[in-house]
Structures are given as C-alpha cells and as structure tokens.
Design a protein around this motif. Structure first.
Motif: not given
Length: 93
Positions: A6-15
């Motif tokens: 819905n247009g939002q970043v819920l989670a972000e990780s390189e791991d």
C-alpha cells in the motif's frame, strides 16, 4: 530487500534469510508502526508455531500478512523472531 504494501516500506534489510522462497527480515528492520499483533497461529512441522501480524497502512488492513516464529524449533532457530510476508506484500531488492 524491502517489503512494501500500500505504498509504504514495511521492512528493509540487507540481512534477510531465505527459507522456502520467503525472505525473513530481522525483527529490528520492520517499521513497527504498521504492525498489529494478531491472534492467528499456525503450526509448521519443522519450524514450529507461527504468530502473525496484521499490517495497517493508510487506513487499510491486510490481515495476517506477516508471520514470525517467536520460539522456533531447533531446526529453524536461525529465523526465530524474523518476519516474513505474503498476501500481496511485495518483497523487492
């Protein structure tokens, strides 16, 4: 990796960890403002009992769109408390 709904970043990780074609995000990488605990639980024969989150963004809810294993089995300890997504949540690089 990013989990987007819905247009939002819920989670972000390189791991992230990939298990059964699902990216599991470290708990500290989720944007907790979008997550509401659910009463839903399911059992995986080798990972253990999963708990769920309902994702809420911009007034819309996606029931049980994220899951995690708070007490994973010995075979899945590496993903304990990591969060994975489905139900239309897009996981991209």
């Amino acid at each position: 990796m990013k989990a987007i709904w819905n247009g939002q970043v819920l989670a972000e990780s390189e791991d992230t960890l990939v298990v059964e074609n699902n990216h599991y995000f470290p708990a500290e990488s989720i944007n907790s403002e979008f997550f509401k605990a659910s009463d839903t639980h399911t059992n995986c024969p080798w990972k253990g009992v999963a708990s769920y989150y309902t994702v809420e963004v911009n007034g819309e809810s996606n029931k049980d769109a994220a899951w995690f294993y708070p007490s994973a089995s010995d075979l899945a300890k590496n993903i304990e408390s990591y969060v994975a997504f489905w139900k239309g949540v897009e996981v991209v690089k």
